[in-house]
Design a protein around this motif. Sequence first.
Motif, mmCIF file in Angstrom:
data_model
loop_
_atom_site.group_PDB
_atom_site.id
_atom_site.type_symbol
_atom_site.label_atom_id
_atom_site.label_comp_id
_atom_site.label_asym_id
_atom_site.label_seq_id
_atom_site.Cartn_x
_atom_site.Cartn_y
_atom_site.Cartn_z
ATOM 1 N N SER B 505 0.824 -1.210 0.000
ATOM 2 C CA SER B 505 0.000 0.000 0.000
ATOM 3 C C SER B 505 0.857 1.259 0.000
ATOM 4 O O SER B 505 0.330 2.362 0.095
ATOM 5 C CB SER B 505 -0.933 -0.012 1.203
ATOM 6 N N ALA B 506 2.181 1.075 -0.098
ATOM 7 C CA ALA B 506 3.123 2.193 -0.213
ATOM 8 C C ALA B 506 2.922 3.231 0.879
ATOM 9 O O ALA B 506 2.868 4.428 0.641
ATOM 10 C CB ALA B 506 3.023 2.845 -1.594
ATOM 11 N N PRO B 553 1.790 -11.383 -3.647
ATOM 12 C CA PRO B 553 0.919 -11.834 -4.738
ATOM 13 C C PRO B 553 1.256 -11.072 -6.028
ATOM 14 O O PRO B 553 1.403 -9.845 -6.007
ATOM 15 C CB PRO B 553 -0.483 -11.502 -4.226
ATOM 16 N N LEU B 554 1.401 -11.810 -7.082
ATOM 17 C CA LEU B 554 1.846 -11.199 -8.340
ATOM 18 C C LEU B 554 0.892 -10.115 -8.801
ATOM 19 O O LEU B 554 1.309 -9.089 -9.337
ATOM 20 C CB LEU B 554 1.947 -12.290 -9.420
ATOM 21 N N SER B 555 -0.394 -10.361 -8.563
ATOM 22 C CA SER B 555 -1.387 -9.445 -9.117
ATOM 23 C C SER B 555 -1.246 -8.036 -8.538
ATOM 24 O O SER B 555 -1.590 -7.057 -9.194
ATOM 25 C CB SER B 555 -2.779 -9.986 -8.820
ATOM 26 N N SER B 556 -0.731 -7.946 -7.316
ATOM 27 C CA SER B 556 -0.696 -6.632 -6.680
ATOM 28 C C SER B 556 0.621 -5.907 -6.905
ATOM 29 O O SER B 556 0.745 -4.736 -6.558
ATOM 30 C CB SER B 556 -0.903 -6.795 -5.178
ATOM 31 N N GLN B 557 1.592 -6.603 -7.462
ATOM 32 C CA GLN B 557 2.931 -6.002 -7.487
ATOM 33 C C GLN B 557 2.998 -4.761 -8.366
ATOM 34 O O GLN B 557 3.594 -3.758 -7.985
ATOM 35 C CB GLN B 557 3.942 -7.040 -7.967
ATOM 36 N N ASP B 562 3.203 1.267 -8.906
ATOM 37 C CA ASP B 562 2.600 2.546 -9.303
ATOM 38 C C ASP B 562 2.396 3.435 -8.084
ATOM 39 O O ASP B 562 2.661 4.640 -8.131
ATOM 40 C CB ASP B 562 1.246 2.303 -9.986
ATOM 41 N N LEU B 563 1.932 2.813 -7.006
ATOM 42 C CA LEU B 563 1.704 3.586 -5.789
ATOM 43 C C LEU B 563 3.006 4.198 -5.283
ATOM 44 O O LEU B 563 3.061 5.369 -4.916
ATOM 45 C CB LEU B 563 1.112 2.687 -4.698
ATOM 46 N N TRP B 564 4.061 3.393 -5.280
ATOM 47 C CA TRP B 564 5.367 3.898 -4.821
ATOM 48 C C TRP B 564 5.831 5.034 -5.717
ATOM 49 O O TRP B 564 6.357 6.027 -5.245
ATOM 50 C CB TRP B 564 6.409 2.779 -4.829
#
Lengths: 155, 1103
Positions: B505-506, B553-557, B562-564
């Motif tokens: 969640s950065a 989880p790959l889906s969230s990486q 982008d958040l970072w």
Amino acid sequence: MAVCVAVIGKDNSPLYIGGVGNDTSSDNELSRQWLVHTALDALEERLATTNTNNTGTNSNAARTDLRDLYLGLLYSTDTHKIYGYVTNTRIKLVLVTSSTSPSGSNIRDAEVRTALRRLHALYADAICNPFHLPGDQITSPKFDKQVKNIMLNNV
Amino acid sequence: MATQPSDYTEFPPEIILKPLALIGLSGLDAVNNAVHKEIWDAFSNNRRADRTPVRFKLLNNTFEFPVVKPKRNSYEWYIPKGVLKKNWIHKRVALIPAVVVIFYDMDWNDPQWNEKIIECASKVQSIRAAVEGHSTRVAVVVIQSRLSPPPSEYMLGAERAQALCAACEIQSKSLFVLPHSDHLMGYILRLENAFYDIAQNHYHHETKNIKQHRDHLNKTTHQYLFVRHQFKLGYLNELKQDLSTAHKHYMHAYNNLLESRIVDTNTHEVRTVAGYINYKLCKLLFALNLPRDAIAQLKSHIERYKNRIGSTELLFEHYAWIARQYSAFGELFDEAIRAGLPAIQSQHPGFYYQHAAQFTVKRRQAMRSVCTDATQYPPPPDPLEGIVEFYGQRPWRPGRLSADPHDPQKEQAAVMALQHNERVFNHSSMIISFLGCAISQFKTFHSPRMRKQLVVEMANEYFYSADYGKALTLLTHMLWDYRREKWWFVASHVLNRALQCAYLSAKIQDYVQLSIEALSKYIQVPNNDKDRIFTNIMSVLNLKIPAAEPDLPLSSQQKALDLWQSAIDKEPLLVPVDMANIASFLEVKLKFKQPRYRMDEIIEIELYVRLSYNTILEVKQCFIAISSHTETIEIPITENGSSLITLEGGKVKRFLCQFKPNPRDSGTDLHIKNVSFVLDSDCKRKIVMNFKIDENKVSESTIHPELLHFIRSPKTDYEFDCIVPLTVASVTSRECKLSLLVNNSSPALQGEWFPSTFTITNNEESPVYNVKITLSLLSSPDNPNPDSVTELSLKEREPQTQPLKLNVGSIHTTESYSNMFYLKTNRTATTTVQIKVSYIIDLPEISKLECTKDFTTKITVIKPFEVATSFVDINFQPISKCFVDDPFIVMPQIKILSPWDLLIVDTDLEVVDCFRHSDAKKPISCIRNLEVAEKNVASDAVCIQAKHKPRDNPTRVGLYNITWRRKTSTSHCVMSSTALADLPIDDCPIAIKVNYPEVVELLTSVPLKCTLFGKCATPIRLSVTVEGTDAYMFSGYKKLSVTVPPKGRVELCYNIHPLVAGNTTPPRLKATVIGGGVSQELISEMFEKIFPQNIFVMPKYNK
């Protein structure tokens, strides 16, 4: 018989947690720790109720000091049974048996009591070591070996 | 009630609903008729538990009762298509009333009685026609508006009621009268009970009907009917509120169902129905207050069906079903607890919710293993469409009992559809809500640690459902507790998961804090890869995106990246980390070198820092915050003159921090509040690691240095573990080098102005100026409130207000100042005088330093003398009372207690009103100007007499004033007053005066004249006798009676002639009172006192 044995300090911090069996992965270690940690709820409740009973019958104050250190079965889950033992210095000893294995499910109360008494003796020996700092985790390999023996010998 | 997550396993509402007898109300126009509405409201509103267990339904004219099925005569050819029909319960609770009550407005004396009775009868008939086939009872309620019929119409009423019963073809006990009056609610309650009785009869009749069927059934084909009939019996008994019979029938139903053959095609139906019956059983057991039986029932239920999995393609359905059994039971348990059932820590609803959650997890696992192919919903026709008549049956093959699938293709599509539905089902939210229910239960039943474990599981679930923010919040809270109890293994697990959440969640703040904690020696990280974490911290510091955590989880990486990307160079640029509450790679110990500092000393604080993680850490700035009562100051730490501090892994560094105390902080404590380390790489972002010092925590330090003797600690560690922190130091004022000398001739005497000389000498190395001296009296236990009795002054005999203040000015080195003060006190106790000296001094280090010093001197005060009094008569005989106008002598005796010689300057007796001095002129004191020393006694004598007898005896004769001074002092005299003791005064009706010589010569006659004075207003008659003695001869009346006139006198004259020499007793007169009015005793006493006891007789010498 036992699958896990734990020594917990009076501030509820773990001093020693040992398990037998082929499970050395961290997931099993974690579930073992959860099991012992949640057993503290039952232990504390048990201690709190014995304390209030003691104050209620203060006429027998001298006798209540001789409370049995062995608390018996704390609770059981589908897979495990958890027994408790509290020393006079509030060191908590927890023994976990597996109710799925035949040796663990048919265990008698007296056997658990004996095992926990022996564990108490071992603990006392271990902290007599002048190089051990009370309150620290018990890292003695000898203690570990002896505890594992208790756990296995009773199979 | 805790909200339960819903899915297809949820129990239909009719199963959950508490069965209540259904009563239909007809003929009430609740919309248009106000009276009817009131009646309907009274029936339907406020149906609390204490009211009759019935449910009312308003039947309007268009209501249609269900059609009655044709009665079956034989079951021989009947094969049931399922276990329980879905609509059966619904019919009983909503469609087929046990009683239909027809309301009709009619008074007994209604003018159109005949028309009305016909209309009412036709209504009853139409209802009766409508319920044809059902055994529904019919009752009539006549609503009457008259309050009460006149007595004359009682008979009419009875008659007409009978007529109505006959017309409607009802029994008289089914006819009720409802007077619409003030006590509506009372009537309604009574009607309710009556309806309930009728309803019970109805249900009893129904159960009988069903029981009749049983004889026709056989076990081979009608196994389902055994279940169905027993279930119906159970339900009807529940409607009857006969709970134990209901339980019995449900139990039969349950056991019959167990005996039925289970194949893949009916597994779902059987377990669904078994679940419903089990729910009913448990609910009834709780209602019958048998919670243990309820728990045992659930356990055996699960045990029996645990292995009846059905087809493996639909394994998830099995787990979903088990989860629902648990959660429904938990809900029942919870309800029972709310109704008053006690529960304990080891047995409460939380466990069942927990099981529900666990089985939902298994359900998800099963879904993952079997539903991988079901990526799409099968093409139409939708196999799940269709109406099923029985609980638990499949819509694509309703009513089929044979084991073989009759249409494999359709079956395939249906399985696919179910699997697809399962795939899109949100398991996490279901697990989370089950866990939520469990958590609140565990909290209630004193299981905080169990609760924590479940919260962590819940957080994991949020993590799986990609709600990282919520997961992070939960985890950080739980981390706190595990850290506090030092369960580091568990804490590590929680921390690693939290770190993943923070990364995904950065959240920079959390990410940095968790990373710092991850570097602690207690925390285990995956792959033991602490270097990566340290690099990540540095990356964030340098505004670079940190490397991803492992096992994400790959889906969230990608989303995380982008958040970072958008967050890395934004706020928060300043990241404060509270280090005191987390385990971390920096350990800090702080110590004042001394517990006490004087104002002119430099305060030194030692800072020990241990970096336990093996790296080199450059700290840009470091400062210690110290607070006093006036301010908080921050003192920077420097190393080799630079603020940049380099810490090395595994080593302890010691820093010394020095500062001068603020003169205003004198006499107060300094507290170390905080130590901050600032990490900064000149890229705008700073990480500030704050070690807040909590004084309470420091004191309960668990390290006992005496236990550390054997612990090997490298010497370079400065024995870090042994250092006991000291975070409070007091600042005291500088030591004062002035001395005081007090000179006086103690003890002081009570009442005198006692002089004392004091001398202050400056022993400082430099002159002091602005010297101020304050003199005051100090209170002490044996001398409280000295101000009230003691005067203090700088001038003799001039009291001044306290405290006395003196402005002395400057005193040069080794010079001294002296002055004198006077003390006067009326209390004989030790008086303490405080002499407070304050001044300003210029020291080389500190200029204008204010110093104060308190000196005290103790002065003992004693009494100068004691006065004792004795009373004697004129003959110096002690007396205990006196008579009016009878002179006597007061003798004060002054006993000197003072160790100093005194001079009694004068004495004076001030008599009270009822006395006066016997002499016309006050005589000069006989001890005037007398010098006395310790233990001397000075006796004075003053002759006084009573003037009259006062109404109350005075408490004292008078005040005796002694004016005195020290012999050595010439200046002033002190006057001390003492109250002299009391002497009772008596009144005598006569006074006697006797003239006789003190000394007579042998054988020489002398006259003895006795005069009696009358004192009172009446004459007194006395009989006087002379008591002669051998030593005298006498002439005169030996015995006579005299009358003493009022205010007059009588003289009695005798001559006495002594016969022997020496001390002799002369003849004495005695008087006896003749008549009453006067006390004989008093007269005798007076005579006794006034006549001489002895006279000295001189021998006669013949020359």
